[in-house]
Design an enzyme around this catalytic site. Structure first.
Site, short mmCIF file in Angstrom:
data_model
loop_
_atom_site.label_atom_id
_atom_site.label_comp_id
_atom_site.label_asym_id
_atom_site.label_seq_id
_atom_site.Cartn_x
_atom_site.Cartn_y
_atom_site.Cartn_z
CE LYS A 123 -3.89 1.89 2.72
NZ LYS A 123 -4.78 1.60 3.89
CB SER B 266 -8.04 3.45 3.17
OG SER B 266 -7.09 2.84 4.06
CB SER C 67 -8.31 0.36 5.81
OG SER C 67 -9.09 1.52 6.02
#
Length: 524
Positions: free
Chosen positions: A114, A188, A212
């Protein structure tokens, strides 16, 4: 001897050219098929092939890069593809393999991070214009641990800007769900979930403050685990709410997640959240028997759940009830007072962003800029924040007591399937048209009618999502399994048993190179 005319020669040359072109197409199709065969492997399967010497890291990396080249732009799931660095890393690891050195199960395995996780010498943007050109000087501890274990870092994945929402807002455009490109991936860690679901890498890292990791896991039909708070260091990761932030793997299977967690877990004295916990082998722990486990479904877990999602999850729970000592309704403490929303309101998010926001507010995406403005306008008092921290600490000290007569809990990960991206974008535009505080009251957490995930960030206990079925629209549904502090092995064991009893994790999104990418709205 027959004469060959110019026309015969031209026709013959055209035929040879056509045959050559057809042959090249066949070769390309064969190459694509070969690459697809490789990228369809689980992390554990790819690792076994490297150990056996039947495949190289370079071959795996090339296969992933080929597939990223086709599907990455459709899904908008990568911000940076580290092609040259990944191939150089793979070549080095292949050299080690030839010399008889294997670092472990992750040796030569391409993984993605990420893009709020620092990578030395490669930009880390947090999907924001604020960090558009930011290049960290050193790796985050989780990055360093993966590299030391032999993992090939193939790229940095898209996310909701600074991890502040549900995956619908990014400087680089929102990532798309491989099962339906007009739908949300869950945020997210949107790009990490999409990349795993589309077979673009063998493992990925996400972060989780209010779901997330598990939201994209559920919406994209893959496995994601938020470990015990502090088990995996979060230093070197752009924070959202440090009191609730976690880092963990998103993978295709439970075993793959256990392999990655073996490398990621461990104490970091420079990380204020890190916990010094004895080393465990989660792959070995995953193999423990589950017949004696006592399972619970928390009161309220199905409140507001979409009927179809509820039915799918209930079928999964019924199956696990037969495989264990049974399932009963149980009670867990309320987390209403220590929710993500309260921590954000009391300034934990702005504490990190203040230094950037004062100088570069205009470089934030509009909806996230309004969220930060709302935090400033909330005028949090230090006394109120301190009381909030006290309550969180007491909750975490006592949550394990709730598991006195049951071992693990089961519940729907998300209460709906993945929502339509345009609907989420419209909602943001409507919030922007309203008063500043409407952005905060509208919330930045889970999309589509709420979820169960944020509660377990407050508890700080392990929480895993695993695919358990599909809606009539063909969208994935996730089952969440949670346990007391440091019960990752037990959580993995139950999830692994469920995975082996079903085939949901083997389903693949209906993606092809010709799949059209629907446009997204830009204004009301």
């Amino acid at each position: 001897m027959a004469m060959v005319t110019r026309r015969d020669f031209t026709l013959g040359a055209a035929g040879l050219l056509a045959a050559h072109t057809f042959g090249r197409k066949l070769f390309a199709l064969a190459a694509e098929s070969s690459a697809t065969d490789l990228t369809a492997l689980t992390l554990a399967e790819a690792s076994a092939k490297i150990r056996a010497g039947t495949v190289t890291s370079t071959q795996l990396t090339h296969a992933c890069l080929e597939r990223i080249g086709i599907y990455g732009p459709k899904l908008d799931c990568f911000i940076t593809v580290m092609r040259d660095k990944a191939l150089a890393q793979a070549a080095m690891l292949d050299g080690e393999q030839k010399a008889g050195k294997l670092r472990g199960p992750l040796h030569g395995i391409p993984v993605a991070l990420k893009d709020n996780i620092d990578t030395a010498g490669t930009r880390t943007t947090a999907a924001s214009g604020v960090f558009q050109d930011r290049v960290p000087m050193e790796d985050a501890p989780v990055t360093a641990r993966l590299k030391a274990a032999g993992a090939v870092i193939i790229g940095k994945t898209n996310l909701h800007e600074f991890a502040m929402g549900a995956g619908d807002v990014s400087f680089f455009g929102p990532a798309r769900n491989p099962w339906a490109l007009d739908h949300n991936t869950g945020g997210s860690s949107s790009g990490s979930g999409a990349a795993m679901s589309a077979d673009l890498c063998y493992g990925s890292l996400g972060t989780d403050t209010a779901g997330s990791i598990r939201n994209p896991g559920s919406f994209c039909g893959v496995v994601g685990i938020k470990p015990t708070y502090g088990l995996v260091p979060i230093r070197g990761i752009a924070p959202l709410v440090v009191s609730l932030d976690h880092c963990g793997p998103i993978t295709r299977t439970v075993e793959d997640a256990a392999i990655m967690l073996n490398t990621l877990a461990g104490y970091d004295k420079l990380d204020i959240t890190s916990v010094d916990h004895a080393k465990e082998d989660y792959v070995a722990g995953m193999k423990q028997p589950i017949a004696g486990l006592r399972l619970g479904v928390p009161v309220g877990a199905f409140d507001g759940v979409n009927e179809e999602v509820g039915q799918i999850v209930q079928v999964a729970i019924d199956l696990l009830a037969k495989m264990t000592k049974g399932v009963k309704e149980v009670s867990l403490p309320s987390t209403n007072e220590v929710s993500y929303q309260n921590f954000a309101t009391f300034g934990e998010t702005y504490a990190y962003h203040e230094q950037f926001f004062k100088l570069q507010a205009s470089r934030y995406q509009p909806i996230d800029r309004r969220r930060l403005e709302a935090e400033v306008e909330a005028h949090p008092r230090a006394e109120d924040y301190i009381r909030l921290r006290w309550e969180l600490e007491m909750l975490r000290r006592t949550i394990d007591d709730a598991f006195a007569d049951f071992d693990l809990v089961l519940l729907p990960t998300q209460k709906t399937t993945a929502p339509v991206l345009d609907d989420m974008i419209k909602r943001n535009l409507q919030l922007l048209a309203g008063p500043t505080n409407a952005v905060m009251t509208g919330g930045v957490g889970s999309p589509g009618g709420g979820s169960n995930v944020g509660t377990y960030n407050a508890y700080g206990i392990p929480s895993l999502t695993i695919p358990c079925g599909f809606s009539k629209e063909g969208l994935p549904v996730g089952l969440m399994i949670c346990g007391p502090h440091f019960s990752e092995s037990r959580v993995f064991a139950l999830a692994n048993a469920y995975e082996k009893a079903t085939s949901w994790h083997k389903q693949k999104p209906p993606l092809t190179p010709d799949t059209p990418v629907p446009p997204l709205i830009t204004h009301l």
